[in-house]
Every structure is written in C-alpha cells, then in structure tokens.
Design a protein around this motif. Structure first.
Motif, PDB file in Angstrom:
ATOM      1  N   UNK A 144      -1.291  -5.444  11.863  1.00 17.30           N
ATOM      2  CA  UNK A 144      -1.093  -6.579  12.782  1.00 17.30           C
ATOM      3  C   UNK A 144      -0.292  -7.704  12.122  1.00 17.30           C
ATOM      4  N   UNK A 145      -0.549  -7.929  10.840  1.00 18.58           N
ATOM      5  CA  UNK A 145       0.141  -8.998  10.101  1.00 18.58           C
ATOM      6  C   UNK A 145       1.657  -8.877  10.233  1.00 18.58           C
ATOM      7  N   UNK A 146       2.151  -7.638  10.203  1.00 16.03           N
ATOM      8  CA  UNK A 146       3.603  -7.448  10.283  1.00 16.03           C
ATOM      9  C   UNK A 146       4.070  -7.096  11.696  1.00 16.03           C
ATOM     10  N   UNK A 147       3.161  -6.577  12.533  1.00 16.02           N
ATOM     11  CA  UNK A 147       3.581  -6.158  13.885  1.00 16.02           C
ATOM     12  C   UNK A 147       3.785  -7.351  14.808  1.00 16.02           C
ATOM     13  N   UNK A 148       3.006  -8.415  14.592  1.00 17.01           N
ATOM     14  CA  UNK A 148       3.141  -9.596  15.475  1.00 17.01           C
ATOM     15  C   UNK A 148       4.336 -10.421  15.021  1.00 17.01           C
ATOM     16  N   UNK A 149       5.507  -9.862  15.221  1.00 19.77           N
ATOM     17  CA  UNK A 149       6.755 -10.469  14.752  1.00 19.77           C
ATOM     18  C   UNK A 149       7.876  -9.826  15.572  1.00 19.77           C
ATOM     19  N   UNK A 150       9.071 -10.364  15.500  1.00 20.93           N
ATOM     20  CA  UNK A 150      10.224  -9.653  16.056  1.00 20.93           C
ATOM     21  C   UNK A 150      10.583  -8.584  15.047  1.00 20.93           C
ATOM     22  N   UNK A 151      10.601  -7.329  15.475  1.00 28.50           N
ATOM     23  CA  UNK A 151      10.655  -6.242  14.504  1.00 28.50           C
ATOM     24  C   UNK A 151      11.629  -5.142  14.887  1.00 28.50           C
ATOM     25  N   UNK A 152      11.961  -4.320  13.892  1.00 26.22           N
ATOM     26  CA  UNK A 152      12.422  -2.956  14.143  1.00 26.22           C
ATOM     27  C   UNK A 152      11.372  -2.055  13.491  1.00 26.22           C
ATOM     28  N   UNK A 153      11.198  -0.891  14.056  1.00 24.95           N
ATOM     29  CA  UNK A 153      10.079  -0.040  13.629  1.00 24.95           C
ATOM     30  C   UNK A 153      10.185   0.363  12.157  1.00 24.95           C
ATOM     31  N   UNK A 154      11.408   0.599  11.700  1.00 24.46           N
ATOM     32  CA  UNK A 154      11.592   1.010  10.301  1.00 24.46           C
ATOM     33  C   UNK A 154      11.099  -0.071   9.346  1.00 24.46           C
ATOM     34  N   UNK A 195       8.859   9.026  22.031  1.00 27.38           N
ATOM     35  CA  UNK A 195       8.238   8.236  20.968  1.00 27.38           C
ATOM     36  C   UNK A 195       9.054   8.379  19.692  1.00 27.38           C
ATOM     37  N   UNK A 196       9.173   7.276  18.979  1.00 26.03           N
ATOM     38  CA  UNK A 196       9.900   7.272  17.707  1.00 26.03           C
ATOM     39  C   UNK A 196       8.884   7.326  16.567  1.00 26.03           C
ATOM     40  N   UNK A 197       9.133   8.202  15.605  1.00 21.73           N
ATOM     41  CA  UNK A 197       8.226   8.339  14.464  1.00 21.73           C
ATOM     42  C   UNK A 197       8.944   7.870  13.202  1.00 21.73           C
ATOM     43  N   UNK A 198       8.303   6.963  12.455  1.00 25.83           N
ATOM     44  CA  UNK A 198       8.854   6.493  11.182  1.00 25.83           C
ATOM     45  C   UNK A 198       7.774   6.637  10.117  1.00 25.83           C
ATOM     46  N   UNK A 199       8.196   6.796   8.863  1.00 27.73           N
ATOM     47  CA  UNK A 199       7.199   6.908   7.797  1.00 27.73           C
ATOM     48  C   UNK A 199       7.708   6.235   6.536  1.00 27.73           C
ATOM     49  N   UNK A 200       6.748   5.773   5.738  1.00 30.76           N
ATOM     50  CA  UNK A 200       7.082   5.211   4.432  1.00 30.76           C
ATOM     51  C   UNK A 200       6.026   5.687   3.439  1.00 30.76           C
ATOM     52  N   UNK A 201       6.472   6.367   2.400  1.00 30.65           N
ATOM     53  CA  UNK A 201       5.554   6.911   1.390  1.00 30.65           C
ATOM     54  C   UNK A 201       5.888   6.318   0.030  1.00 30.65           C
ATOM     55  N   UNK A 202       4.861   5.986  -0.720  1.00 25.69           N
ATOM     56  CA  UNK A 202       5.070   5.399  -2.047  1.00 25.69           C
ATOM     57  C   UNK A 202       4.163   6.089  -3.063  1.00 25.69           C
ATOM     58  N   UNK A 203       4.555   6.035  -4.331  1.00 23.46           N
ATOM     59  CA  UNK A 203       3.727   6.560  -5.415  1.00 23.46           C
ATOM     60  C   UNK A 203       3.509   8.058  -5.283  1.00 23.46           C
TER      61      UNK A 203
END
Ligand SMILES: Nc1nc2c(ncn2[C@@H]2O[C@H](COP(=O)(O)OP(=O)(O)OP(=O)(O)O)[C@@H](O)[C@H]2O)c(=O)[nH]1
Ligand SMILES: [Zn+2]
Length: 223
Positions: A144-154, A195-203
């Motif tokens: 929510x912290x980042x979604x409640x903003x003007x965004x792009x999904x990536x 639906x658009x699917x995006x992912x971010x993986x770290x470590x």
C-alpha cells in the motif's frame, strides 16, 4: 536495517517527526515508524481543477448533482494517493527459519500515471528470512505504501522488493503483481480482462534456480 536515509518517495521517521531517518519505537519487537515522504495533495487547488475540468467537458458545475463533485473528486484523489502510516515491526528469527515466507493475493489498488485511471489486482510478496522476521501484515502495508501513488506497475513491483531488501536485509525477496489496468479495458485498446504480470526478485530468489522456481510455484505463476 536502521539508520538509512530513505530512497524515492518514501521516508521513515521517528516519533519526533523529523521526516527522515529511522527511530526505533521499542527494542523488542523492533518497531520503526513508516511514513510516506511525498508532499500532500493541495485539496483547494484540486477542487478548482475539477471544476475547470467539468466546464471543459461541457458540464455545468453549478447544477445540483455536480455542485459538490469537485470537493468529492479532490478528496477521492487525496485518499487514493495517501498511504496509511504504519509501524514496521520485526522479531528476531530465533529458530533460524530459512524457508520462504509468502503472502499471496494481497489486493493492490493504484493509479496509472499515464491516464490517472486505476489499475488493480493482487500482489504476492515473499522473502527468505535472515536475522529477523517481519510482522506478516507488514508485507501488505508495504504494498500500500507504494501503490497509493501515481504509478507504473513495473516501478511499483520493484519499489516493494527494494524496500523490503533495504529494511529487512533478508536472504532474498520476491514480488509478483498481477493487475488489470482500466486504461486498457475501459478505453483505448479495450481489452477487458487482460492482466499484466510483473515480478522483481532479489538475492537468493533471483540467483538460485530452485528457490526461484519454488517462489513462482507457490505464487501460482508459471515461469
Ligand atoms: N509499462 C507500462 N505501461 C503502462 C502502464 N499503465 C499504462 N501503461 C501504458 O502507457 C502507454 C501510454 O501510451 P500512449 O501511446 O502515450 O497513450 P495512449 O495514446 O492513451 O495509448 P493507448 O492506451 O494505446 O490508447 C499505454 O500503452 C498504456 O497501456 C504501466 O503500469 N506500465
Ligand atoms: Zn494508463
């Protein structure tokens, strides 16, 4: 995990409300107060702008139904662009739990910054614990912290992953977001249901093929 100056549009602040930095609320469990660092919405200016928009659309903002619409719309945008503050609560990982922790199907609602129309769907957010584990609800609160903003999904996807990596120092983080963009279904190309699917993986979730596979299997994403 404490003491960094926040990146991007998010600030951490202590009880003194300095707006930057991190001040623990209590030592154990460890709590850090999280606030967003964006400027607030100028409600009066937004209200005037909505009145102007109604006139530009050929409507009469003085009509009984529309008279209060500029105020409603300004407040609606302010609400949609303002995440709730929360405490980031972590606990020592005393048992050395080292398997994936995954919160699936966290509802995501955000506003596309190209058309100011909503996109919504679900996020799957997981991490491989290091020295501390996170209060489970906080995975949804970070979304929510980042979604409640003007965004792009990536960007949204990456911001959630990077933030968790920075503030929890886990062995790995994985974030998948699946969302429908109203700018693609109500107008324009009009592909309702896509639906658009995006992912971010770290470590380790990025580097280790088995962990990566397990993460995607648990999210239900076929990768
Ligand atoms: N990468 C990305 N693109 C997005 C997102 N949300 C909306 N868009 C796209 O932003 C693009 C803006 O392209 P433009 O050609 O400037 O806008 P447009 O003329 O309204 O385009 P159409 O939507 O195709 O009618 C569109 O292709 C949208 O689908 C997002 O979260 N990520
Ligand atoms: Zn859009």
């Amino acid at each position: 995990m404490a003491g960094e100056v926040p990146r991007g549009s998010v600030a951490l602040s202590g009880p003194q409300g300095t707006g930057e930095g991190v001040v623990p609320r209590s030592p154990s469990p460890r709590r850090l107060q999280v606030v967003h660092g964006r400027g607030g919405v100028d409600l009066a200016a937004a209200q005037r702008a909505v009145g102007d928009l109604l006139r530009a659309l050929g409507r009469n903002p003085a009509s009984e139904h529309l008279a209060d619409t500029p105020r409603r719309v300004a407040h609606a945008y302010a609400e949609m662009l303002t995440p709730r503050e929360f405490d980031l609560t972590t606990f020592p990982n005393e048992e050395g739990y080292d398997e994936l922790v995954l919160a699936r199907d966290i509802p995501v609602q955000s506003l596309c910054e190209h058309h100011l129309l909503p996109f919504q769907g679900v996020a799957h957010v997981g991490y491989l614990p290091g020295e501390r584990i996170l209060g489970l609800s906080k995975l949804a609160r970070v979304v929510e912290l980042f979604a409640r903003d003007l965004q792009v999904q990536e960007r949204l996807t990456k911001q959630v992953a990077d933030w968790l990596q920075e503030h929890l120092s886990p062995h790995g983080v994985g974030v998948v977001i699946e969302a429908e963009h109203l700018c693609m279904s109500l107008r324009g190309v009009r592909v309702a249901g896509s639906r658009t699917v995006t992912s971010s993986l770290l470590g380790a979730l990025r580097e280790d093929a088995r962990s990566r596979q397990e993460f995607f299997a648990l999210t239900g994403i076929h990768a």
